[in-house]
Design a protein around this motif. Structure first.
Motif, PDB file in Angstrom:
ATOM      1  N   ALA A  63     -60.877  -4.039  17.632  1.00  0.00           N
ATOM      2  CA  ALA A  63     -62.246  -3.540  17.518  1.00  0.00           C
ATOM      3  C   ALA A  63     -63.085  -4.142  18.633  1.00  0.00           C
ATOM      4  CB  ALA A  63     -62.837  -3.899  16.153  1.00  0.00           C
ATOM      5  N   LEU A  64     -64.323  -3.648  18.734  1.00  0.00           N
ATOM      6  CA  LEU A  64     -65.307  -4.207  19.661  1.00  0.00           C
ATOM      7  C   LEU A  64     -66.416  -4.879  18.872  1.00  0.00           C
ATOM      8  CD1 LEU A  64     -65.647  -1.275  22.241  1.00  0.00           C
ATOM      9  CD2 LEU A  64     -64.097  -3.258  22.317  1.00  0.00           C
ATOM     10  N   MET A  65     -66.816  -6.073  19.321  1.00  0.00           N
ATOM     11  CA  MET A  65     -67.814  -6.850  18.603  1.00  0.00           C
ATOM     12  C   MET A  65     -69.144  -6.096  18.557  1.00  0.00           C
ATOM     13  SD  MET A  65     -69.211 -10.728  19.315  1.00  0.00           S
ATOM     14  CE  MET A  65     -67.552 -11.408  19.276  1.00  0.00           C
ATOM     15  N   GLY A  66     -69.796  -6.141  17.381  1.00  0.00           N
ATOM     16  CA  GLY A  66     -71.073  -5.458  17.225  1.00  0.00           C
ATOM     17  C   GLY A  66     -71.932  -6.115  16.172  1.00  0.00           C
ATOM     18  N   SER A  67     -72.891  -5.331  15.647  1.00  0.00           N
ATOM     19  CA  SER A  67     -73.822  -5.842  14.650  1.00  0.00           C
ATOM     20  C   SER A  67     -74.085  -4.780  13.584  1.00  0.00           C
ATOM     21  CB  SER A  67     -75.143  -6.260  15.313  1.00  0.00           C
ATOM     22  OG  SER A  67     -76.021  -6.856  14.382  1.00  0.00           O
ATOM     23  N   SER A  68     -73.050  -4.026  13.216  1.00  0.00           N
ATOM     24  CA  SER A  68     -73.216  -2.983  12.201  1.00  0.00           C
ATOM     25  C   SER A  68     -73.271  -3.615  10.813  1.00  0.00           C
ATOM     26  CB  SER A  68     -72.060  -1.982  12.288  1.00  0.00           C
ATOM     27  OG  SER A  68     -70.816  -2.633  12.082  1.00  0.00           O
ATOM     28  N   GLY A  69     -73.829  -2.873   9.865  1.00  0.00           N
ATOM     29  CA  GLY A  69     -73.911  -3.378   8.503  1.00  0.00           C
ATOM     30  C   GLY A  69     -75.011  -4.410   8.329  1.00  0.00           C
ATOM     31  N   ARG A  70     -74.789  -5.330   7.447  1.00  0.00           N
ATOM     32  CA  ARG A  70     -75.788  -6.360   7.111  1.00  0.00           C
ATOM     33  C   ARG A  70     -75.627  -7.535   8.085  1.00  0.00           C
ATOM     34  NH1 ARG A  70     -76.776 -10.470   3.100  1.00  0.00           N
ATOM     35  NH2 ARG A  70     -78.829 -10.190   2.106  1.00  0.00           N
TER      36      ARG A  70
ATOM     37  N   GLY B 165     -65.394  -7.783  10.227  1.00  0.00           N
ATOM     38  CA  GLY B 165     -66.540  -6.939   9.915  1.00  0.00           C
ATOM     39  C   GLY B 165     -67.618  -6.926  10.979  1.00  0.00           C
ATOM     40  N   HIS B 166     -68.564  -5.971  10.836  1.00  0.00           N
ATOM     41  CA  HIS B 166     -69.741  -5.771  11.699  1.00  0.00           C
ATOM     42  C   HIS B 166     -69.366  -5.259  13.091  1.00  0.00           C
ATOM     43  CE1 HIS B 166     -71.906  -7.719   8.518  1.00  0.00           C
ATOM     44  NE2 HIS B 166     -71.350  -8.890   8.721  1.00  0.00           N
ATOM     45  N   ASN B 167     -68.222  -4.568  13.212  1.00  0.00           N
ATOM     46  CA  ASN B 167     -67.770  -4.108  14.529  1.00  0.00           C
ATOM     47  C   ASN B 167     -68.667  -3.006  15.088  1.00  0.00           C
ATOM     48  OD1 ASN B 167     -65.516  -5.796  14.154  1.00  0.00           O
ATOM     49  ND2 ASN B 167     -64.450  -4.170  13.049  1.00  0.00           N
ATOM     50  N   GLU B 168     -68.766  -3.002  16.400  1.00  0.00           N
ATOM     51  CA  GLU B 168     -69.464  -1.901  17.087  1.00  0.00           C
ATOM     52  C   GLU B 168     -68.610  -0.646  17.068  1.00  0.00           C
ATOM     53  OE1 GLU B 168     -69.987  -1.174  21.711  1.00  0.00           O
ATOM     54  OE2 GLU B 168     -71.485  -2.618  21.010  1.00  0.00           O
ATOM     55  N   GLU B 169     -67.291  -0.841  17.250  1.00  0.00           N
ATOM     56  CA  GLU B 169     -66.348   0.278  17.234  1.00  0.00           C
ATOM     57  C   GLU B 169     -64.988  -0.226  16.801  1.00  0.00           C
ATOM     58  OE1 GLU B 169     -64.317   3.532  20.319  1.00  0.00           O
ATOM     59  OE2 GLU B 169     -65.928   2.195  20.989  1.00  0.00           O
ATOM     60  N   ASN B 170     -64.309   0.529  15.952  1.00  0.00           N
ATOM     61  CA  ASN B 170     -62.949   0.186  15.542  1.00  0.00           C
ATOM     62  C   ASN B 170     -61.957   0.890  16.454  1.00  0.00           C
ATOM     63  OD1 ASN B 170     -63.951  -1.288  13.323  1.00  0.00           O
ATOM     64  ND2 ASN B 170     -64.035   0.561  12.065  1.00  0.00           N
TER      65      ASN B 170
ATOM     66  N   THR C 226     -54.540  -1.621   7.026  1.00  0.00           N
ATOM     67  CA  THR C 226     -54.645  -0.983   5.712  1.00  0.00           C
ATOM     68  C   THR C 226     -56.009  -0.380   5.449  1.00  0.00           C
ATOM     69  OG1 THR C 226     -55.167  -3.154   4.765  1.00  0.00           O
ATOM     70  CG2 THR C 226     -52.876  -2.414   4.653  1.00  0.00           C
ATOM     71  N   TRP C 227     -57.024  -0.725   6.244  1.00  0.00           N
ATOM     72  CA  TRP C 227     -58.361  -0.143   6.049  1.00  0.00           C
ATOM     73  C   TRP C 227     -59.096  -0.107   7.375  1.00  0.00           C
ATOM     74  CZ3 TRP C 227     -61.336   2.085   2.234  1.00  0.00           C
ATOM     75  CH2 TRP C 227     -62.698   2.225   2.518  1.00  0.00           C
ATOM     76  N   VAL C 228     -59.714   1.026   7.663  1.00  0.00           N
ATOM     77  CA  VAL C 228     -60.582   1.174   8.822  1.00  0.00           C
ATOM     78  C   VAL C 228     -61.756   2.047   8.400  1.00  0.00           C
ATOM     79  CG1 VAL C 228     -60.839   2.064  11.153  1.00  0.00           C
ATOM     80  CG2 VAL C 228     -58.704   0.975  10.496  1.00  0.00           C
ATOM     81  N   GLY C 229     -62.959   1.572   8.620  1.00  0.00           N
ATOM     82  CA  GLY C 229     -64.124   2.384   8.273  1.00  0.00           C
ATOM     83  C   GLY C 229     -65.307   1.534   7.908  1.00  0.00           C
ATOM     84  N   GLU C 230     -66.324   2.208   7.387  1.00  0.00           N
ATOM     85  CA  GLU C 230     -67.562   1.528   7.020  1.00  0.00           C
ATOM     86  C   GLU C 230     -67.498   1.090   5.565  1.00  0.00           C
ATOM     87  OE1 GLU C 230     -72.413   2.324   7.105  1.00  0.00           O
ATOM     88  OE2 GLU C 230     -71.007   3.782   7.931  1.00  0.00           O
ATOM     89  N   ARG C 231     -67.858  -0.161   5.316  1.00  0.00           N
ATOM     90  CA  ARG C 231     -67.899  -0.690   3.961  1.00  0.00           C
ATOM     91  C   ARG C 231     -69.219  -1.410   3.743  1.00  0.00           C
ATOM     92  NH1 ARG C 231     -62.840  -3.842   1.288  1.00  0.00           N
ATOM     93  NH2 ARG C 231     -61.972  -1.776   1.661  1.00  0.00           N
ATOM     94  N   SER C 232     -69.743  -1.279   2.535  1.00  0.00           N
ATOM     95  CA  SER C 232     -71.056  -1.828   2.227  1.00  0.00           C
ATOM     96  C   SER C 232     -71.131  -3.314   2.555  1.00  0.00           C
ATOM     97  CB  SER C 232     -71.366  -1.617   0.732  1.00  0.00           C
ATOM     98  OG  SER C 232     -72.602  -2.196   0.386  1.00  0.00           O
TER      99      SER C 232
END
Length: 310
Positions: free
Chosen positions: A274-281, A254-259, A229-235
Protein backbone atom coordinates in the motif's frame (compact mmCIF):
# COMPACT_ATOMS: atom_id res chain seq x y z
CA UNK A 1 -129.73 9.68 6.33
CA UNK A 2 -130.65 13.16 5.03
CA UNK A 3 -128.00 15.75 4.10
CA UNK A 4 -128.97 19.47 3.73
CA UNK A 5 -126.71 21.84 1.72
CA UNK A 6 -127.30 25.62 2.31
CA UNK A 7 -126.27 28.21 -0.28
CA UNK A 8 -125.32 31.40 1.59
CA UNK A 9 -125.17 33.56 -1.54
CA UNK A 10 -128.76 32.94 -2.75
CA UNK A 11 -130.17 31.90 0.64
CA UNK A 12 -131.49 28.64 -0.70
CA UNK A 13 -130.92 25.09 0.41
CA UNK A 14 -130.94 21.64 -1.07
CA UNK A 15 -131.31 18.30 0.65
CA UNK A 16 -130.07 14.85 -0.27
CA UNK A 17 -131.17 11.51 1.05
CA UNK A 18 -128.28 9.02 1.59
CA UNK A 19 -128.99 5.39 1.47
CA UNK A 20 -127.35 2.63 3.44
CA UNK A 21 -124.62 1.99 0.89
CA UNK A 22 -123.91 5.65 0.47
CA UNK A 23 -123.52 6.08 4.19
CA UNK A 24 -121.16 3.10 4.33
CA UNK A 25 -119.07 4.51 1.49
CA UNK A 26 -118.88 7.92 3.14
CA UNK A 27 -117.83 6.38 6.46
CA UNK A 28 -115.20 4.31 4.73
CA UNK A 29 -113.77 7.37 3.02
CA UNK A 30 -113.71 9.38 6.24
CA UNK A 31 -111.95 6.62 8.16
CA UNK A 32 -109.82 5.09 5.36
CA UNK A 33 -108.17 8.30 4.21
CA UNK A 34 -106.39 9.02 7.54
CA UNK A 35 -105.46 5.36 7.96
CA UNK A 36 -104.08 5.26 4.42
CA UNK A 37 -102.00 8.36 5.02
CA UNK A 38 -100.66 6.83 8.24
CA UNK A 39 -99.78 3.63 6.39
CA UNK A 40 -98.09 5.53 3.55
CA UNK A 41 -96.08 7.57 6.08
CA UNK A 42 -95.02 4.40 7.93
CA UNK A 43 -93.92 2.68 4.73
CA UNK A 44 -92.01 5.78 3.62
CA UNK A 45 -90.24 5.90 7.02
CA UNK A 46 -89.34 2.23 6.80
CA UNK A 47 -87.93 2.76 3.30
CA UNK A 48 -85.81 5.70 4.48
CA UNK A 49 -84.49 3.64 7.43
CA UNK A 50 -83.68 0.70 5.17
CA UNK A 51 -81.94 3.03 2.74
CA UNK A 52 -79.95 4.54 5.61
CA UNK A 53 -78.95 1.07 6.83
CA UNK A 54 -77.89 0.08 3.33
CA UNK A 55 -75.81 3.25 3.07
CA UNK A 56 -74.12 2.53 6.41
CA UNK A 57 -73.37 -1.06 5.33
CA UNK A 58 -71.86 0.14 2.06
CA UNK A 59 -69.74 2.70 3.93
CA UNK A 60 -68.59 0.04 6.40
CA UNK A 61 -67.63 -2.30 3.56
CA UNK A 62 -65.76 0.52 1.81
CA UNK A 63 -63.83 1.30 5.02
CA UNK A 64 -62.98 -2.38 5.48
CA UNK A 65 -61.80 -2.67 1.88
CA UNK A 66 -59.65 0.45 2.31
CA UNK A 67 -58.11 -1.00 5.50
CA UNK A 68 -57.44 -4.33 3.76
CA UNK A 69 -55.80 -2.44 0.90
CA UNK A 70 -53.52 -0.61 3.36
CA UNK A 71 -52.66 -3.91 5.09
CA UNK A 72 -51.86 -5.47 1.70
CA UNK A 73 -49.58 -2.56 0.80
CA UNK A 74 -47.80 -2.92 4.16
CA UNK A 75 -47.30 -6.66 3.54
CA UNK A 76 -45.93 -5.93 0.06
CA UNK A 77 -43.46 -3.40 1.52
CA UNK A 78 -42.36 -5.88 4.20
CA UNK A 79 -41.91 -8.63 1.61
CA UNK A 80 -39.88 -6.28 -0.58
CA UNK A 81 -37.59 -5.40 2.34
CA UNK A 82 -37.07 -9.09 3.16
CA UNK A 83 -36.31 -9.83 -0.50
CA UNK A 84 -33.77 -6.99 -0.59
CA UNK A 85 -32.13 -8.36 2.58
CA UNK A 86 -31.92 -11.86 1.09
CA UNK A 87 -30.50 -10.49 -2.15
CA UNK A 88 -27.87 -8.52 -0.20
CA UNK A 89 -26.93 -11.65 1.77
CA UNK A 90 -26.59 -13.64 -1.44
CA UNK A 91 -24.34 -10.94 -2.96
CA UNK A 92 -22.11 -10.98 0.14
CA UNK A 93 -21.85 -14.78 -0.04
CA UNK A 94 -20.92 -14.60 -3.72
CA UNK A 95 -18.19 -12.03 -3.01
CA UNK A 96 -16.88 -14.13 -0.13
CA UNK A 97 -16.87 -17.21 -2.35
CA UNK A 98 -14.88 -15.39 -5.02
CA UNK A 99 -12.24 -14.32 -2.49
CA UNK A 100 -11.97 -17.82 -1.04
CA UNK A 101 -11.66 -19.41 -4.49
CA UNK A 102 -8.90 -16.97 -5.46
CA UNK A 103 -7.11 -17.60 -2.18
CA UNK A 104 -7.38 -21.37 -2.62
CA UNK A 105 -6.02 -21.30 -6.18
CA UNK A 106 -3.06 -19.15 -5.09
CA UNK A 107 -2.26 -21.44 -2.18
CA UNK A 108 -2.58 -24.56 -4.35
CA UNK A 109 -0.14 -23.15 -6.90
CA UNK A 110 2.23 -21.99 -4.16
CA UNK A 111 2.26 -25.43 -2.53
CA UNK A 112 2.76 -27.14 -5.94
CA UNK A 113 0.09 -29.71 -5.17
CA UNK A 114 -0.92 -32.35 -7.70
CA UNK A 115 -3.46 -31.17 -10.23
CA UNK A 116 -6.98 -31.97 -9.14
CA UNK A 117 -6.16 -32.57 -5.47
CA UNK A 118 -7.74 -29.25 -4.55
CA UNK A 119 -10.05 -27.79 -7.21
CA UNK A 120 -11.57 -24.45 -6.23
CA UNK A 121 -13.19 -23.89 -9.62
CA UNK A 122 -15.81 -26.64 -9.12
CA UNK A 123 -18.62 -27.08 -6.58
CA UNK A 124 -17.91 -29.60 -3.79
CA UNK A 125 -18.68 -33.24 -4.56
CA UNK A 126 -21.51 -34.46 -2.31
CA UNK A 127 -24.06 -37.27 -2.36
CA UNK A 128 -26.09 -39.76 -0.36
CA UNK A 129 -29.22 -41.92 -0.54
CA UNK A 130 -32.64 -40.35 -1.08
CA UNK A 131 -34.20 -39.48 2.25
CA UNK A 132 -37.29 -41.69 1.98
CA UNK A 133 -40.57 -39.80 2.36
CA UNK A 134 -38.76 -36.52 2.94
CA UNK A 135 -38.46 -35.87 -0.76
CA UNK A 136 -37.98 -32.17 -1.52
CA UNK A 137 -37.91 -30.54 -4.94
CA UNK A 138 -34.77 -28.45 -4.56
CA UNK A 139 -35.30 -26.80 -7.93
CA UNK A 140 -38.10 -24.68 -6.49
CA UNK A 141 -36.52 -23.47 -3.26
CA UNK A 142 -35.69 -20.07 -4.80
CA UNK A 143 -33.43 -17.48 -3.22
CA UNK A 144 -33.29 -19.17 0.19
CA UNK A 145 -32.10 -22.37 -1.46
CA UNK A 146 -29.37 -20.46 -3.29
CA UNK A 147 -28.14 -18.96 -0.03
CA UNK A 148 -28.12 -22.38 1.67
CA UNK A 149 -26.16 -23.78 -1.26
CA UNK A 150 -23.58 -21.00 -1.04
CA UNK A 151 -23.24 -21.57 2.71
CA UNK A 152 -22.47 -25.24 2.13
CA UNK A 153 -19.91 -24.37 -0.54
CA UNK A 154 -18.28 -21.83 1.75
CA UNK A 155 -17.95 -24.42 4.50
CA UNK A 156 -16.28 -26.79 2.03
CA UNK A 157 -13.86 -24.08 0.86
CA UNK A 158 -12.96 -23.16 4.41
CA UNK A 159 -12.16 -26.80 5.21
CA UNK A 160 -9.95 -27.08 2.14
CA UNK A 161 -8.14 -23.86 3.01
CA UNK A 162 -7.49 -25.10 6.55
CA UNK A 163 -5.90 -28.25 5.09
CA UNK A 164 -3.85 -26.17 2.64
CA UNK A 165 -2.57 -23.97 5.44
CA UNK A 166 -1.42 -27.07 7.31
CA UNK A 167 0.32 -28.41 4.21
CA UNK A 168 2.11 -25.12 3.61
CA UNK A 169 3.31 -25.05 7.18
CA UNK A 170 4.58 -28.61 6.91
CA UNK A 171 6.58 -27.68 3.79
CA UNK A 172 8.73 -25.33 5.85
CA UNK A 173 7.48 -22.02 4.56
CA UNK A 174 7.75 -20.58 8.07
CA UNK A 175 10.85 -18.55 7.24
CA UNK A 176 8.96 -16.43 4.76
CA UNK A 177 6.08 -16.07 7.22
CA UNK A 178 8.39 -15.03 10.08
CA UNK A 179 6.85 -11.77 11.25
CA UNK A 180 9.46 -9.13 12.07
CA UNK A 181 10.58 -5.61 11.29
CA UNK A 182 8.82 -2.33 10.50
CA UNK A 183 6.05 -1.85 7.93
CA UNK A 184 7.71 1.29 6.49
CA UNK A 185 10.93 2.20 4.68
CA UNK A 186 11.45 5.50 6.49
CA UNK A 187 9.66 7.16 9.40
CA UNK A 188 9.19 7.09 13.14
CA UNK A 189 6.80 5.72 15.78
CA UNK A 190 4.20 8.36 16.60
CA UNK A 191 2.03 6.28 18.97
CA UNK A 192 2.58 3.00 20.84
CA UNK A 193 0.33 0.09 21.73
CA UNK A 194 -1.75 0.44 24.90
CA UNK A 195 -3.58 3.15 26.82
CA UNK A 196 -3.39 6.71 25.52
CA UNK A 197 -5.50 9.85 25.18
CA UNK A 198 -7.63 9.65 22.06
CA UNK A 199 -6.39 12.29 19.56
CA UNK A 200 -9.97 13.27 18.66
CA UNK A 201 -11.82 13.18 22.00
CA UNK A 202 -8.91 13.66 24.42
CA UNK A 203 -10.31 10.90 26.62
CA UNK A 204 -8.35 7.82 27.75
CA UNK A 205 -8.68 4.98 25.23
CA UNK A 206 -6.88 1.77 24.31
CA UNK A 207 -4.75 1.82 21.17
CA UNK A 208 -4.58 -1.66 19.61
CA UNK A 209 -1.60 -1.00 17.34
CA UNK A 210 1.51 1.06 16.67
CA UNK A 211 1.44 4.18 14.48
CA UNK A 212 4.37 4.76 12.13
CA UNK A 213 4.41 8.32 10.76
CA UNK A 214 6.13 9.14 7.49
CA UNK A 215 5.82 10.77 4.11
CA UNK A 216 2.45 10.55 2.40
CA UNK A 217 2.62 8.24 -0.63
CA UNK A 218 5.64 6.26 0.62
CA UNK A 219 5.55 2.45 0.55
CA UNK A 220 3.82 0.36 3.23
CA UNK A 221 5.59 -3.01 3.50
CA UNK A 222 4.43 -6.49 4.48
CA UNK A 223 6.28 -7.49 7.66
CA UNK A 224 6.06 -11.17 6.64
CA UNK A 225 5.00 -13.34 3.74
CA UNK A 226 1.41 -14.49 3.62
CA UNK A 227 -1.95 -14.34 1.88
CA UNK A 228 -3.97 -11.13 1.59
CA UNK A 229 -7.35 -11.79 3.24
CA UNK A 230 -8.88 -8.29 3.26
CA UNK A 231 -8.51 -5.18 1.12
CA UNK A 232 -10.84 -2.21 1.33
CA UNK A 233 -12.31 0.46 3.53
CA UNK A 234 -13.15 -0.39 7.13
CA UNK A 235 -14.68 1.84 9.77
CA UNK A 236 -11.99 3.73 11.69
CA UNK A 237 -9.15 2.18 9.66
CA UNK A 238 -9.81 3.91 6.36
CA UNK A 239 -8.21 1.95 3.52
CA UNK A 240 -6.86 -1.20 5.10
CA UNK A 241 -4.92 -4.33 4.10
CA UNK A 242 -5.02 -7.52 6.17
CA UNK A 243 -2.57 -10.41 5.69
CA UNK A 244 -2.71 -13.92 7.14
CA UNK A 245 0.74 -15.39 7.91
CA UNK A 246 -0.33 -18.80 9.17
CA UNK A 247 0.00 -20.21 12.68
CA UNK A 248 -2.82 -17.89 13.80
CA UNK A 249 -0.90 -14.66 13.03
CA UNK A 250 -2.56 -11.79 11.14
CA UNK A 251 -1.23 -8.29 10.47
CA UNK A 252 -3.22 -5.16 9.57
CA UNK A 253 -2.14 -1.94 7.87
CA UNK A 254 -4.57 0.98 8.12
CA UNK A 255 -5.13 4.59 6.90
CA UNK A 256 -3.56 3.87 3.49
CA UNK A 257 -3.73 6.37 0.66
CA UNK A 258 -3.98 3.51 -1.83
CA UNK A 259 -3.98 -0.28 -1.55
CA UNK A 260 -1.70 -2.10 -4.00
CA UNK A 261 -2.86 -5.70 -3.50
CA UNK A 262 -6.07 -7.70 -3.87
CA UNK A 263 -7.69 -10.42 -1.74
CA UNK A 264 -6.05 -13.77 -2.47
CA UNK A 265 -2.68 -12.29 -3.45
CA UNK A 266 0.36 -14.06 -2.03
CA UNK A 267 2.86 -11.46 -0.81
CA UNK A 268 6.47 -11.83 0.28
CA UNK A 269 8.19 -10.26 3.23
CA UNK A 270 9.12 -6.62 2.54
CA UNK A 271 6.86 -6.34 -0.52
CA UNK A 272 4.99 -3.01 -0.94
CA UNK A 273 1.30 -3.60 -0.28
CA UNK A 274 0.00 0.00 0.00
CA UNK A 275 0.91 3.69 -0.04
CA UNK A 276 1.02 5.64 3.21
CA UNK A 277 -1.91 8.02 3.70
CA UNK A 278 -4.37 9.51 6.16
CA UNK A 279 -7.70 7.87 5.26
CA UNK A 280 -10.26 7.03 7.91
CA UNK A 281 -9.96 8.29 11.48
CA UNK A 282 -6.53 9.88 11.17
CA UNK A 283 -4.82 13.20 11.92
CA UNK A 284 -2.01 12.83 9.37
CA UNK A 285 -0.04 10.50 7.11
CA UNK A 286 0.90 7.33 8.99
CA UNK A 287 0.43 3.55 9.09
CA UNK A 288 -1.65 2.02 11.86
CA UNK A 289 -0.01 -1.40 12.32
CA UNK A 290 -1.76 -4.19 14.25
CA UNK A 291 -0.93 -7.82 14.96
CA UNK A 292 -3.50 -10.45 15.94
CA UNK A 293 -2.66 -13.89 17.30
CA UNK A 294 -5.44 -16.45 17.25
CA UNK A 295 -7.99 -13.66 16.96
CA UNK A 296 -6.68 -11.51 19.83
CA UNK A 297 -4.86 -8.21 19.56
CA UNK A 298 -1.22 -8.32 20.77
CA UNK A 299 1.50 -5.68 21.16
CA UNK A 300 3.37 -5.49 17.80
CA UNK A 301 6.51 -4.12 19.51
CA UNK A 302 8.06 -7.54 20.06
CA UNK A 303 7.64 -8.36 16.37
CA UNK A 304 8.96 -4.99 15.26
CA UNK A 305 12.15 -5.33 17.35
CA UNK A 306 13.15 -8.80 16.12
CA UNK A 307 14.90 -8.81 12.76
CA UNK A 308 15.88 -12.46 12.25
CA UNK A 309 14.63 -15.98 12.99
CA UNK A 310 15.63 -17.20 16.46
Amino acid sequence: MKVIVINRKHGGSRSFELGRWSRALLSLCCLGLPLGMVAVGYLAGMEREASSLRGQSVDAMADELAQQSEDLDALKDEAELKLQALTHSLAELQARMTRLDALGEHLTAMAELEEGEFDFSQPPAVGGPLGGEFNVDYTSTGLSGDIDGFSRRLSDREQQLAILESLLSNRKLEDEAWLSGRPIEKGWISSYYGKRNDPFTGRPAFHHGIDFAGKAGSNVLAVAGGVVTWVGERSGYGNMVEISHGDGLVSRYGHNEENLVEPGDVVRKGEPIALMGSSGRSTGAHVHFEVYKHGRSVDPSSYVRRNRRR
